[in-house]
Motif scaffolding. Structure first.
Motif, PDB file in Angstrom:
ATOM      1  N   ASP A  62      42.122  38.659  22.216  1.00 26.85           N
ATOM      2  CA  ASP A  62      43.208  39.580  22.788  1.00 26.85           C
ATOM      3  C   ASP A  62      43.127  39.219  24.235  1.00 26.85           C
ATOM      4  OD1 ASP A  62      44.999  41.594  23.713  1.00 26.85           O
ATOM      5  OD2 ASP A  62      43.338  43.096  23.709  1.00 26.85           O
TER       6      ASP A  62
ATOM      7  N   HIS B 269      51.430  41.253  32.505  1.00 30.25           N
ATOM      8  CA  HIS B 269      51.242  40.246  31.271  1.00 30.25           C
ATOM      9  C   HIS B 269      51.364  40.901  29.978  1.00 30.25           C
ATOM     10  CE1 HIS B 269      47.971  43.039  31.895  1.00 30.25           C
ATOM     11  NE2 HIS B 269      47.474  42.885  30.866  1.00 30.25           N
ATOM     12  N   ASP B 270      51.834  42.094  30.011  1.00 34.02           N
ATOM     13  CA  ASP B 270      51.913  42.806  28.496  1.00 34.02           C
ATOM     14  C   ASP B 270      53.404  42.761  28.464  1.00 34.02           C
ATOM     15  OD1 ASP B 270      49.446  43.241  27.602  1.00 34.02           O
ATOM     16  OD2 ASP B 270      49.342  45.030  29.000  1.00 34.02           O
TER      17      ASP B 270
ATOM     18  N   ASP C 110      41.242  49.104  32.694  1.00 37.22           N
ATOM     19  CA  ASP C 110      42.177  49.177  31.468  1.00 37.22           C
ATOM     20  C   ASP C 110      42.236  50.360  30.511  1.00 37.22           C
ATOM     21  OD1 ASP C 110      43.408  46.947  29.545  1.00 37.22           O
ATOM     22  OD2 ASP C 110      42.089  47.670  28.368  1.00 37.22           O
TER      23      ASP C 110
HETATM   24  C1  NOJ Z   1      45.573  46.641  28.122  1.00 38.45           C
HETATM   25  C2  NOJ Z   1      45.946  45.391  28.505  1.00 38.45           C
HETATM   26  O1  NOJ Z   1      46.858  45.263  29.504  1.00 38.45           O
HETATM   27  C3  NOJ Z   1      46.369  44.547  27.206  1.00 38.45           C
HETATM   28  O2  NOJ Z   1      46.718  43.253  27.346  1.00 38.45           O
HETATM   29  C4  NOJ Z   1      45.276  44.486  26.156  1.00 38.45           C
HETATM   30  O3  NOJ Z   1      45.741  43.984  25.010  1.00 38.45           O
HETATM   31  C5  NOJ Z   1      44.890  46.208  25.952  1.00 38.45           C
HETATM   32  N1  NOJ Z   1      44.677  47.093  27.150  1.00 38.45           N
HETATM   33  C6  NOJ Z   1      43.659  45.958  25.028  1.00 38.45           C
HETATM   34  O4  NOJ Z   1      42.477  45.615  26.058  1.00 38.45           O
END
Ligand code: NOJ
Length: 556
Positions: free
Chosen positions: A65, A314-315, A204
């Motif tokens: 991830d 980044h998401d 996070d």
């Molecule tokens: C939020 C982060 O921005 C994302 O990229 C990640 O996949 C999830 N938290 C899980 O850690």
């Protein structure tokens, strides 16, 4: 929390820049970005005007991830370098007036973390209660965050003989943050990184671990916030001016509690997901009102609390706060192909591609970002207008290597392309067309424009500190807002439509001719003695106007 000295509240008018060491600059030529590469790019970042770097997870990880699956909270993934290299980066950044914060991921660990390995090995393990177990899948189990990739939030572990909770991927078991021993470990991790020189953390998935805390403790809803208060006060004790910047994608009214309400004793900053999403709706509709209405109901915060504004991260560009119809509208206009969409709620593109590379709209968007009350956060590559590579798949599309030059791999690495963490952008937004080298000597480039916005933002303390008001004017496509702080006041105008227009404004509190001095171009407009003025705005135009008394000696 009573604040008497505001000089330590550096985050109120900081410029944050988020980067992943792995995709930023590869110095040793193995194909992965590294701390050596970042060290060589600190001058670039300080020239840009960045005041705080946010480093995405750099810890040892199986990397399923993008590093948010951590195996050891105290180390550096060896692909990125050595801990000594990180310390060099922190020190050199500090020499250039930049702070460094890092991701704090304590909602979960990787399933390869030694705690989880021990926990699953026996019910008697001292680590068993570090995670959340159940003999059956509870009836009220929440939905997974990753629909289509995960089936649910409980998975059976053969070795443990029980189900464990994971709000994200199956390989990311959730920590039991109600357990005092887990809290002790988390505190140690925070203390360690603060001692090494970090200025705080991007925290996070905050609502998720607060929910776990609440679910595991009898006190109910306050248990989570009481834990967040504990975390903040621990950080404050260790380093008074360190921040917690929280990822809390909730509605305003719920976010307020995560700041600690009027006391401001929980998160120092939170991303403004609501305004970000309405901004895209406004873009698509060429109508500023959805954004204006959202901004108008943004809660007022304690002096030490702050909104973090952003356009992309980044998401996926999540659109979960829009209605189904609104979301469809944005999907249709900005991400119509299925491969551009994820989880039925988001788009995996960067801003410039969504706007077909139209420089007027791109500049209008960033002008707005830097003029909104709060602290702006850039994601690496935004300053040069990078696009995405959809072939990278899902959220990886926007995590491609930084484009430094038009050389092989965009100057990011000398390795063979197949060794890179993600493929570089391949189309018209690739390094041939978009790169730092080409833009840094061009006064008309996006990079130079963003540099100007940062300079003006940093010289306009009212944006970070001031109060917001939305100004009345007759055009639906125009957002006219004013920020007023103790040291000054300015008005910003943004036109969401391609049509040039004239904006009539009345500046409140003015009883004599007043100067409205342009901050992004030369020129000024005088109001009449009742504060009225007419301002021209081009199609997708933007203006920042400092309100000044005619007799002032202040440089605008
Ligand atoms: C939020 C982060 O921005 C994302 O990229 C990640 O996949 C999830 N938290 C899980 O850690």
């Amino acid at each position: 929390m009573r604040i008497t000295d505001t000089s330590d509240l550096w985050w109120k008018n900081a410029v944050l820049y988020c980067l992943d060491v792995e995709t930023f600059m590869d110095w040793d030529g193995d194909g992965r970005g590294d701390f050596g590469g970042l060290a060589h790019r600190l001058d670039y970042l300080s020239d840009l005007g960045v005041t705080c770097l946010w480093l995405m997870p750099f810890f040892p990880t199986p990397d399923r991830d993008d590093g948010y699956d951590i195996m050891d909270f105290y180390g550096i993934d060896k692909r990125l370098g050595h801990i000594g290299d990180l310390v060099e980066v922190i020190r050199s950044a500090k020499d250039r007036g930049m702070r460094v914060i890092a991701d704090l991921v304590v909602n979960h660990t990787s399933d390869r973390h030694p705690w989880f390995q021990a926990a699953r090995s026996s019910p008697d393990s001292p680590y068993r209660d570090f995670y959340v177990w159940s003999d059956e899948i509870p009836k009220d189990a929440p939905e997974t965050v990753f629909p289509g990739e995960e089936k649910g939030v409980w998975s059976f572990d053969e070795k443990a003989g029980q189900y464990y909770l994971h709000r994200f991927y199956k390989h990311q078991p959730d920590l039991n943050t109600a357990n005092p021993k887990v809290r002790e470990e988390i505190a140690k991790v925070l203390g360690y990184w603060l001692q090494l020189g970090l200025s705080g953390f991007r925290v996070d998935a905050v609502p998720f671990f607060l929910e776990t805390t609440e679910g595991m403790l009898p006190e109910g809803p306050d248990a989570g916030h009481s834990y967040l208060r504990d975390l903040r006060s621990f950080v404050g004790r260790r380093q008074g001016d360190a921040i917690l910047l929280g990822e809390v994608n909730l509605k305003f009214k719920d976010q307020l509690a995560y700041f600690g309400g009027p006391d401001g004793d929980e998160l120092s900053m939170q991303f403004d997901f609501e305004s970000m999403q309405r901004f895209y709706l406004s873009l698509v509709r060429e109508d500023a009102r959805p954004l204006a209405r959202t901004l108008a109901r943004r809660p007022k915060l304690a002096l030490q609390s702050q909104w973090a504004n952003f356009v992309r991260n980044h998401d996926e560009l999540t659109l979960d706060k829009l209605t189904e119809v609104e979301r469809r509208e944005v999907f249709d206009a900005l991400g119509p192909e299925p491969r551009m969409q994820v989880y039925d709620r988001g788009i995996v593109r960067r801003l410039p591609t969504m706007l077909d590379g139209d420089p007027r709209r791109i500049r209008m968007a960033y002008s707005l970002l830097f003029s909104l009350p709060g602290t702006p956060v850039l994601f690496y590559g935004e300053e040069i207008g990078m696009g995405e590579n959809l072939d990278a798949g899902g959220r990886q599309a926007v995590r491609t290597p930084m484009q430094w030059t038009d050389a092989k791999n965009g100057g990011f690495s000398t390795a063979r392309p197949s060794a890179l963490p993600n493929p570089v952008v391949a189309d018209g937004f690739g390094p041939d067309h978009i790169n730092v080298n080409q833009q840094r000597h061009d006064p008309d480039s996006l990079l130079s424009f963003i540099q100007l916005l940062i300079r003006r933002y940093r010289a306009s303390a009212e944006i970070g500190w001031g109060d917001l008001s939305i100004l009345e004017q007759p055009h639906a496509s125009v957002l006219a807002h004013r920020v007023t702080g103790p040291l000054g006041s300015m008005i910003a105008l943004h036109n969401f439509s391609p049509n040039a227009l004239t904006v009539p404004l009345t500046v409140d509190g003015v009883d004599a001719e007043t100067r409205l001095v342009d901050l992004l171009q030369e020129g000024e407009t005088r109001t009449d003695d009742r504060g009225r003025a007419e301002l021209d705005l081009e199609g997708y135009g933007y203006r920042w106007l400092r309100i000044l008394d005619p007799g002032t000696r202040r440089l605008s």
